[in-house]
Write a protein that holds these residues in place. Structure first.
Motif, mmCIF file in Angstrom:
data_model
loop_
_atom_site.group_PDB
_atom_site.id
_atom_site.type_symbol
_atom_site.label_atom_id
_atom_site.label_comp_id
_atom_site.label_asym_id
_atom_site.label_seq_id
_atom_site.Cartn_x
_atom_site.Cartn_y
_atom_site.Cartn_z
ATOM 1 N N THR A 61 0.917 -1.265 -0.032
ATOM 2 C CA THR A 61 0.052 0.023 0.026
ATOM 3 C C THR A 61 0.805 1.494 0.086
ATOM 4 N N ALA A 62 1.989 0.948 0.451
ATOM 5 C CA ALA A 62 2.912 2.376 0.732
ATOM 6 C C ALA A 62 3.308 2.747 -0.772
ATOM 7 N N SER A 63 3.246 1.975 -1.900
ATOM 8 C CA SER A 63 3.655 2.167 -3.244
ATOM 9 C C SER A 63 2.541 3.330 -3.999
ATOM 10 N N PHE A 64 1.647 3.613 -3.290
ATOM 11 C CA PHE A 64 0.590 4.157 -3.929
ATOM 12 C C PHE A 64 0.532 5.719 -3.196
ATOM 13 N N GLY A 65 0.684 6.759 -3.911
ATOM 14 C CA GLY A 65 0.720 8.345 -3.329
ATOM 15 C C GLY A 65 -0.197 9.162 -4.278
ATOM 16 N N ALA A 66 -0.553 10.222 -3.592
ATOM 17 C CA ALA A 66 -1.461 11.276 -4.254
ATOM 18 C C ALA A 66 -0.814 12.472 -4.226
ATOM 19 N N ILE A 112 0.006 11.297 0.997
ATOM 20 C CA ILE A 112 -0.920 12.363 0.278
ATOM 21 C C ILE A 112 -0.416 13.565 0.237
ATOM 22 N N ASP A 113 -0.502 14.608 -0.317
ATOM 23 C CA ASP A 113 0.254 16.005 -0.173
ATOM 24 C C ASP A 113 -0.470 16.956 -1.056
ATOM 25 N N ASP A 153 6.382 19.292 9.841
ATOM 26 C CA ASP A 153 5.256 17.966 9.921
ATOM 27 C C ASP A 153 5.113 17.308 11.221
ATOM 28 N N GLY A 154 3.879 17.274 11.796
ATOM 29 C CA GLY A 154 3.651 16.571 13.034
ATOM 30 C C GLY A 154 3.920 17.498 14.300
ATOM 31 N N LYS A 155 4.055 18.927 14.045
ATOM 32 C CA LYS A 155 4.056 19.643 15.014
ATOM 33 C C LYS A 155 2.739 20.480 15.452
ATOM 34 N N GLY A 164 3.380 8.680 6.408
ATOM 35 C CA GLY A 164 3.045 8.819 4.889
ATOM 36 C C GLY A 164 4.480 9.489 4.412
ATOM 37 N N LEU A 165 4.261 9.809 3.053
ATOM 38 C CA LEU A 165 5.479 10.513 2.286
ATOM 39 C C LEU A 165 4.881 11.668 2.062
ATOM 40 N N ASN A 166 5.589 12.628 2.129
ATOM 41 C CA ASN A 166 5.295 14.157 1.734
ATOM 42 C C ASN A 166 5.601 14.277 0.213
#
Lengths: 437, 779
Positions: B309-314, B340-341, B352-354, B526-528
């Motif tokens: 699932t981590a290979s899918f991004g938007a 997603i970003d 991020d995360g703050k 997630g990935l930004n």
């Protein structure tokens, strides 16, 4: 030049415009008196009020009152401005004052600066009299060299700097707020008032603007006292006044006479009517003042009140004399063309109305007039007068109304007969521009 | 307070109010042309002449100050006579060509002439004719119709901040014109069309397209900058033909930027995609929606099955609606991914995360009340035309506006102080300001700032900020895109804390705030946007964006997308997705879908579709909903966009400001020049020019003809030119993670050692990151 005159008391040829000559005639003694006696500024304004000096630029506003409007405690810069932008047809007095007696204007402006607490002044000189601008600059240099102008005048702690600024010949720049815009480097267009220059003038600072002749009258008032000045003229009309007589007289020129002098005396000084012809009408105060027919003007004395009573204005004292050879339609056509060309175009009634007036008068003069045109002209002037930002709209309208009022029959004749009541050959004989056929 | 009676009605107004103000207060209409509430008083049309008791002549209501006890008559015989007189003058030289005039039907002169004009003209002479002027691609002229009200002149001078028009000549020959051989190039120029009370200045793109009474007026919201200007979209036969401002004093006042106004042209352009497209065997085919969506469902399932699932991004554009972003993130998360970003141009994600959701930090309408403002890293005038306009007006009063930036573009704001530095020195300069303020306030600073030496410019800005009472520090688009944006954030926040100022971001796009609210940002696992492209995914959804132009590193984006197994591009346009995508879905632009944007102050602005979707185009929220169902995901049962919005907002309405937060503790300030991007020999300054900033603007033909849309060049100052041995006009090859061939242009506003190369344009899309060391060689 009248012997009584104190402004035009210098004759051509004796280099009267030089500082030394002016001092010989008693020049700068008023300034010295103020500095030496440490006269308080409010006393100067009081003296002016006493003199009943009224603005010589045309509106005749009491000068002492105008000076008292300047906010005394204003913290920033204040300005005194001289309006030497005479551009109205028939007016040519200020240039002669500056030509023969520039130091008198300078002295008057320095005193004004002293009286109103201004450290800087400008003299805005009409753009079409370049040699006079240059002469005024020379006079300024002389005054600066003699420590009469600049820092610590005559060793006192009063400082005043004065600059000349020349325009480019636009009539509208003689309107005081358009003049201020022009000094600021902008297009010469009148400002809406209020605020008046006394509170928001040059560069937004309190400013007093007076005519050249007004400033030139100041040294006399300081030296001789306000009452003496008032006595020169008549009550409410103090002092002498310059009249620029032009038109169908033998000796056109500037004449300085006491206020209240009968018109017939002035006409005589100007050498009477050319070729002994009959006087037809006179425009008594510059082209914007309504024309007066011969019988009316001959009974007038030359002061603000008498001319106003007769239904015209003393204005700037530009007397245009017209004899019986004059076609009044053609005369009005010329005047209307002037205002049409000189309107600044800012506000609607003047921008659109002056062109309309000119075109209708032009049409009448060229045999294409219609019976309803006279009513139309009157109606259009009514819609212009009092509806504009500055007085140019009124200035364009008043001559039309004056000519129609007193010489309406001549216009009607033009419309009906498609030619002039004054035969062409008579017009040619009377005109300096047309050689007799 | 002053008491005044107008037409028998009494009211009280404050000192300095004019008769016109009082009439407005009483709801009495005084006819006028030159008067405009946002412009200075000219009093030149004379249409508002009214009768004032005891005044000898009629006075203009717009310029006459109220005096206590004043009695005014606006409809008395004397007043109407004066007004009719003026109307007659206005009409004598007016062509009365209403049947062929674009202003017909919405013309102030036409309207008022019904009440004040005569049925026949007394003026029988020839009328004035004025030669038309070329004001550029946006404004059409018919100068014969001009009534010289000078609204346009005053607008350029006062609102746009740059006098581009004036009245030349005198009297009847007076003409309104631009400077000789010049056009009107302000980014706010289109407003003169609205201001012109006659048909002298009309819209060039709209010219002769329709009569005003044929158009429906529908409300909408601008999809461009972070302000979210309110629009009236005018529609005929389901086509958008014109856009006008919808007055909203709290947002756009009565203005629009040219981008807001003219970008609609793209909606009707040939570049529109109207059918779903599928690439099969290397060939693009138009297919029906069913086929396209089923293909996506099957392929996505396959990729996820094969690569996890981590290979899918938007990647979503921040110009997408709240509803679209909400359903997209729901879809991505439903598919098991956190990738997603919508922050496509951002490079530093360490905040991020703050708990930070960047926003203006205050209402837009309160900007004029600030007494000190520092804007950091913003091409202010081009990035935020109307916010800049607010600051321009504020700076004329008591607000001292300072700018810390990387290019000395004229902001047409009376700046109190400014500091222009290279991008790599931006954080250090801001640190200098912080340190100088701390010194003024007698406060000790963090260890990280111990060695900072404030420059003279930094001290001047610091003194200004420290002396104020109601200040604000704003981070602009450039600061957000900067490789040290977290450090800039920490410093700006510190500065705001030290001076008691507000602290906020000038939102880059119409829905930058909405992206955070809709959670269209990656979760902790997630990935930004940057990481999604640096370590490529196998499948991408791209919503409204053109990654080759909209991403921080277009080359990297392109490589990542080209290498993916599945790229679904959702776009209203035929974009370069044809080069890398596998499916392209025609989705509705903002005019063809209902939706919401949350502007930079947290204001939720919803709008309806104003026209039907073109061809087979469908609103993206519906497409995502169907896709969710197709994949059997839960929570995709919404019937309408309002339900989607309410779900996204979690019960909030109107404004989400109280849920937004700019502040966080413990952000590391790293001033040490370690990263190679921070010690370059020659570095890139990248702006995103106003008309290249989003897909809509890029495809608006008239906007693309403006001066603001000039092709990017390699701009540098004389010193840099000399050092490189180049002259203006030469062709050079610029290299930075890729190459671009550009013309050299002299620009004194670029800092030493910098080359300004715009992003967002085809010509420069061959380059890599927006910031970093570049090389220049003769091409």
């Amino acid at each position: 030049m009248g012997a009584l005159g104190f402004i035009l008391n210098a004759e051509e040829g004796e280099r009267s415009w030089r500082l030394a000559e002016y001092v010989k005639r008693g020049g700068y003694s008023a300034l010295k008196k103020i500095i030496d006696e440490n006269i308080p500024p409010e006393n100067i304004v009081a003296e002016l009020k006493k003199s009943s000096l009224r603005g010589r630029g045309g509106a005749g506003f009491p000068t002492g009152l105008k000076w008292s409007f300047m906010p005394r405690q204003f913290p920033g810069a204040k300005y005194v401005v001289c309006n030497s932008d005479e551009g109205e047809p028939g007016t040519f007095k200020d240039r002669d004052i500056l030509r023969w007696n520039p130091h008198m204007v300078i002295e008057g402006m320095i005193i004004a600066g002293y009286a109103m607490g201004c450290a800087r002044g400008y003299n805005y000189i009409h753009g079409e009299i370049w040699e006079i601008y240059k002469r005024f600059e020379e006079a300024l240099e002389e005054a600066r060299a003699a420590k009469l102008l600049g820092p610590n005048i005559l060793g006192s702690d009063f400082s005043f700097e004065l600059q000349a600024h020349h325009g480019y010949g636009a009539y509208i720049c003689g309107e005081e707020t358009a003049l201020l815009e022009s000094i600021e480097g902008k297009k010469g267009q009148p400002r809406f008032k209020p605020p008046f220059p006394a509170s928001f003038g040059l560069y937004g600072k309190p400013t007093t603007i007076n005519n050249t002749e007004t400033f030139a009258s100041v040294p006399y008032i300081i030296n001789q006292g306000g009452e003496k000045f008032l006595e020169l003229g008549k009550p409410n009309n103090g002092g002498t006044k310059l009249f620029s007589v032009s038109g169908h007289v033998n000796r056109p020129g500037n004449f300085e006479v006491p206020m209240g002098t009968p018109f017939r005396d002035l006409l005589e000084m100007a050498g009477g009517m050319r070729s002994g012809r009959k006087l037809k009408g006179v425009i008594p105060g510059g082209s914007s003042s309504p024309v007066l027919p011969a019988d009316v003007i001959m009974e007038c004395t030359l002061d603000y009140d008498s001319i106003a009573k007769a239904g015209s204005m003393l204005g700037s004292g530009a007397v245009i004399v017209m004899d019986e050879t004059t076609c009044m339609v053609r005369a009005l056509e010329r005047l209307s063309y002037f205002y049409f060309e000189e309107s600044c175009g800012q506000c609607t009634p003047c921008r659109e109305g002056t062109g309309w007036l000119y075109r209708v008068v032009h049409r009448i003069e060229h045999g294409e007039g219609r019976p309803e045109d006279l009513d139309l002209l009157n109606s259009v002037t009514e819609n212009i007068m009092g509806r504009t930002i500055c007085a140019l709209g009124d200035a364009a309208s008043m001559p039309v109304r004056g000519f129609l009022k007193h010489f309406g029959a001549e216009f009607e004749y033009h419309i009906q007969n498609k030619k002039c009541l004054v035969p062409e050959d008579v017009q040619r004989a009377g005109s300096g521009f047309f050689k007799a056929a | 307070m002053l008491e005044i009676e107008i037409d028998g009605k009494k009211t009280e107004v404050s000192d300095g109010a004019t008769v016109m103000d009082a009439a407005h207060q009483l709801g009495i209409f005084v006819p006028h042309f030159c008067y405009h509430k946002k412009l200075s008083i000219a009093a030149n049309c004379r249409m508002c002449l009214v009768q004032v008791e005891k005044a000898p002549k009629p006075l203009p209501a717009c310029a006459t100050p109220v005096t206590n006890g004043m009695k005014v008559f606006t409809h008395s015989e004397a007043a109407v006579k004066a007004q009719k007189g003026v109307m007659e003058f206005l009409l004598i030289n007016h062509p009365l060509d209403c049947p062929i005039c674009d202003q017909g039907g919405e013309c102030q002169l036409q309207d008022l002439s019904v009440g004040y004009g005569q049925s026949a003209a007394r003026y029988q002479e020839e009328k004035r004719v004025v030669v038309n002027k070329n004001l550029g691609p946006l404004i059409a002229t018919d100068m014969t119709r001009c009534i010289h009200c000078t609204r346009c002149v005053r607008f350029t001078q006062e609102i746009a901040g740059w006098q581009e028009m004036g009245q030349a000549f005198r009297g009847e020959h007076a003409e309104i014109m631009p400077f000789i051989e010049k056009t009107v190039d302000s980014e706010l120029s289109g407003n003169v069309i609205d201001l012109c009370p006659v048909g002298a200045l009309t819209s060039k793109p709209f010219r002769f397209a329709a009569r005003t009474w044929e158009l429906s007026r529908r409300k909408s919201v601008s999809p461009h900058d972070g302000l979210g200007a309110n629009l009236i979209v005018q529609v005929k036969h389901d086509r958008v033909l014109r856009v006008l401002p919808l007055e909203n004093e709290d947002v756009n006042e009565c203005w629009l930027s040219d981008k807001d106004r003219f970008s609609y042209e793209a909606l009707n352009s040939k570049a529109r995609l109207t059918k779903p497209m599928l690439k099969q065997c290397g060939e693009w085919r138009e297919v029906d929606w069913q086929t396209a969506l089923e293909f996506i469902g099957t392929d996505l399932k396959r990729v996820v099955r094969e690569h996890g699932t981590a290979s899918f991004g938007a990647l979503a554009s921040p110009h997408s609606t709240l509803e679209e972003l909400h359903l997209l993130q729901k879809f991505v998360r439903g598919a098991g991914s956190e990738n997603i970003d919508c922050r496509l141009r951002q490079t530093d994600f360490s905040l991020d995360g703050k708990g930070i959701t960047p926003w203006l930090g205050m209402p837009v309408a309160e900007i004029p009340m600030l007494d000190r403002v520092l804007v950091v890293g913003s091409f202010l005038r081009k990035d935020h035309p109307l916010l800049a306009q607010r600051l321009r007006q504020a700076a004329k009063k008591f607000t001292r506006v300072s700018l810390l930036h990387v290019a000395d573009d004229d902001q047409l704001i009376n700046l109190h102080a400014k500091s222009i530095v290279a991008p790599s020195a931006l954080a250090m300069e801001l640190a200098g300001i912080v340190k100088a303020v701390a010194e003024i306030k007698g406060v000790t600073v963090d260890a990280a700032l111990a060695g900072v030496q404030p420059t003279a410019a930094a001290k001047a800005i610091a003194e200004s900020l420290a002396s104020g009472e109601k200040g604000a520090v704003f981070l602009g688009n450039f600061a957000q895109q900067h490789v040290q944006s977290a450090t800039l954030h920490a410093l700006a926040q510190k500065l705001a804390d030290l001076t008691g100022a507000r602290f906020g971001y000038l939102g880059e796009a119409a829905n930058s705030v909405g992206g955070y609210v809709a959670k269209a940002v990656p979760g902790t696992s997630g990935l930004n946007a940057a990481r999604m492209l640096a370590a490529p995914c196998r499948a991408y959804f791209v919503l409204h964006a053109e990654p080759e132009l909209d991403c921080a590193n277009p080359q990297q984006a392109l490589t990542a997308l080209k290498g993916a197994d599945l790229v679904v591009a959702m776009t209203p346009f035929k974009t370069r997705a044809l080069d890398y995508a596998h499916v392209i879905l025609p989705i509705a632009p903002f005019t063809e879908t209902s939706g919401s944007f949350i502007n930079t102050e947290g204001r939720v602005q919803s709008f309806h579709a104003v026209v039907k979707p073109q061809g087979e185009t469908r609103p993206a929220w519906k497409v995502l909903r169907v896709l969710g169902n197709l994949l059997g995901l839960a929570g995709f049962e919404q019937d309408n966009s309002e339900t989607v919005r309410d779900e996204a907002l979690g019960g909030m309405t109107g404004s989400v400001a109280e849920r937004l937060n700019n502040r966080a503790e413990g952000i590391a300030v790293s001033l040490a020049p370690t990263a190679p991007a921070l010690q370059p020999k020659l570095e890139r300054v990248a702006d995103v020019p106003i008309h290249f900033a989003d897909p809509l603007a890029r495809r608006a033909p008239s906007l693309q003809m403006t001066r603001d849309a000039a092709p990017p060049a390699a701009r540098m100052n004389a010193a840099t030119l000399a050092k490189l041995g180049l002259t203006a006009g030469a062709q050079v090859k610029v290299s930075l993670g890729g190459t671009a061939v550009l013309a050299v242009q002299l620009d004194a506003g670029v800092p030493d050692g910098c080359v300004r190369v715009a992003a967002g344009h085809e010509l420069t899309s061959g380059l890599g990151p927006m910031q970093g060391e570049l090389t220049v060689e003769r091409a």
